[in-house]
Design a protein around this motif. Sequence first.
Motif, PDB file in Angstrom:
ATOM      1  N   GLY A  98      23.640  -4.365  -3.665  1.00 19.14           N
ATOM      2  CA  GLY A  98      23.420  -4.677  -2.357  1.00 19.14           C
ATOM      3  C   GLY A  98      24.299  -5.843  -1.979  1.00 19.14           C
ATOM      4  N   ILE A  99      24.805  -6.890  -2.918  1.00 22.27           N
ATOM      5  CA  ILE A  99      25.839  -7.854  -2.604  1.00 22.27           C
ATOM      6  C   ILE A  99      27.119  -7.062  -2.333  1.00 22.27           C
ATOM      7  CG2 ILE A  99      27.113  -9.835  -3.659  1.00 22.27           C
ATOM      8  CD1 ILE A  99      24.310 -10.367  -5.555  1.00 22.27           C
ATOM      9  N   THR A 101      27.642  -4.144  -0.877  1.00 21.74           N
ATOM     10  CA  THR A 101      27.527  -3.684   0.331  1.00 21.74           C
ATOM     11  C   THR A 101      27.666  -4.614   1.373  1.00 21.74           C
ATOM     12  OG1 THR A 101      25.932  -1.865  -0.489  1.00 21.74           O
ATOM     13  CG2 THR A 101      25.928  -2.285   1.839  1.00 21.74           C
ATOM     14  N   ALA A 102      27.273  -5.820   1.210  1.00 24.57           N
ATOM     15  CA  ALA A 102      27.115  -6.900   2.096  1.00 24.57           C
ATOM     16  C   ALA A 102      28.556  -7.444   2.294  1.00 24.57           C
ATOM     17  CB  ALA A 102      26.270  -7.995   1.886  1.00 24.57           C
ATOM     18  N   ALA A 105      30.722  -4.584   3.971  1.00 20.18           N
ATOM     19  CA  ALA A 105      30.613  -4.482   5.402  1.00 20.18           C
ATOM     20  C   ALA A 105      30.917  -5.630   6.078  1.00 20.18           C
ATOM     21  CB  ALA A 105      28.918  -4.407   5.592  1.00 20.18           C
ATOM     22  N   GLY A 106      30.996  -6.989   5.601  1.00 21.21           N
ATOM     23  CA  GLY A 106      31.381  -8.009   6.157  1.00 21.21           C
ATOM     24  C   GLY A 106      33.116  -8.143   6.500  1.00 21.21           C
TER      25      GLY A 106
END
Length: 117
Positions: A98-99, A101-102, A105-106
């Motif tokens: 999750g980290i 991916t974030a 994406a950022g």
Amino acid sequence: MLNYFWAFVIGGAFCALGQILIDYTKFTPARILVTFVVSGVVLGALGWYRPLVDFAGAGAFVPLTGFGNVLVEGVKTAVDEKGFIGIITGGLTAAAAGITTAVTAGLLVSLMFKARA
């Protein structure tokens, strides 16, 4: 179809609680974020969050409280497998996807758009 309904209701309840905190308290968004994550950690540590995730699915797993629960579950698993060092590594290992991916994406969004001052 009932699974979608409960995911929507529980996830919506978390969002509504956040909005109430924004509207009727002096909490900053950062404090609300921390409150939700810590609440997920505490509920997960007590074993009360897993039944909510089993009932509501993504409605309970996706919000910030779900992130706190993921950290707790990762620490529990790592402590069982690796001992004391699992306290440090477990949460990050469990939340790594999750980290990542974030952050990715950022980065992609920052490359695609130009910020305005």
